[in-house]
Design an enzyme around this catalytic site. Sequence first.
Site, short mmCIF file in Angstrom:
data_model
loop_
_atom_site.label_atom_id
_atom_site.label_comp_id
_atom_site.label_asym_id
_atom_site.label_seq_id
_atom_site.Cartn_x
_atom_site.Cartn_y
_atom_site.Cartn_z
N SER A 131 0.85 -1.19 0.00
CA SER A 131 0.00 0.00 0.00
C SER A 131 0.88 1.24 0.00
CB SER A 131 -0.90 0.01 1.24
OG SER A 131 -1.60 1.24 1.34
N TYR A 144 -1.76 0.76 10.54
CA TYR A 144 -1.79 0.21 9.18
C TYR A 144 -0.55 0.64 8.40
CZ TYR A 144 -3.48 -0.99 4.52
OH TYR A 144 -3.61 -1.51 3.26
#
Length: 247
Positions: A131, A144
């Site tokens: 990501s 995250y």
Amino acid sequence: MTRPIAVVTGASSGIGRATARKLAAEGFEVVCAARRTERVEQLAAEIDGRAVTCDVTKADDVAALAAAAGDRVALLVANAGGAIGAEFIADADLSEWRAMYETNVLGVAATIQALLPALTAARGTIITIGSVAGMVAYEGGAGYCGVKAAVHSLMMSLRLELWDQPVRVCEIDPGMVASDEFSLVRFHGDAEKAANVYAGVRNPLTQEDVADCVAFAATCPEHVNIDQLVVRPRAQAAAHKLYREDA
């Protein structure tokens, strides 16, 4: 002709499901792996693949996945993962951080470990779905962002460690993707909060867009290694700079 074997984890929804469909269309026999048995069985039946119930945080499940995949695996797409929570560090539930690390990092590492002999035998390719969150931090994203940064480091180390082996090591880092479950899971089922993530954004990435990137990296000539592919919607100039039409 025998189809090359591709293993896709987290195949029950989102990017994993779209990737399994795309790889099947590219001629792979896809081993669809995820915790939700009924979903992966339905997907496998649709694409003429195979279904394996697998929680990548459980050693026995990962070992069973490797056994089911066989001794020659052309492609591993280590996709299982996701985000949980968006609280500031002061208010974060650290058990959610541990859960994210278990799936996104340790689950990826365990899957690679288990399948590496078969990937080496087949001169295969390892692709992780990272990501852009692993490249830059943002408020409420420490947990995250941290696990995706760890995945990036894992892949850089792996590429160095396998420098003399016939295995390609690739990382695909999407920006905003309109996934069917990602934001819903992150916000603990709050549909309004999940929808607000995409409010006013014209054409965020689709799950199929990311699947196309996976197929591209997987089907390049054997001597071509896509080290890192960063893909964002045009509306997202950077992880923190997003154009919203109603803003």
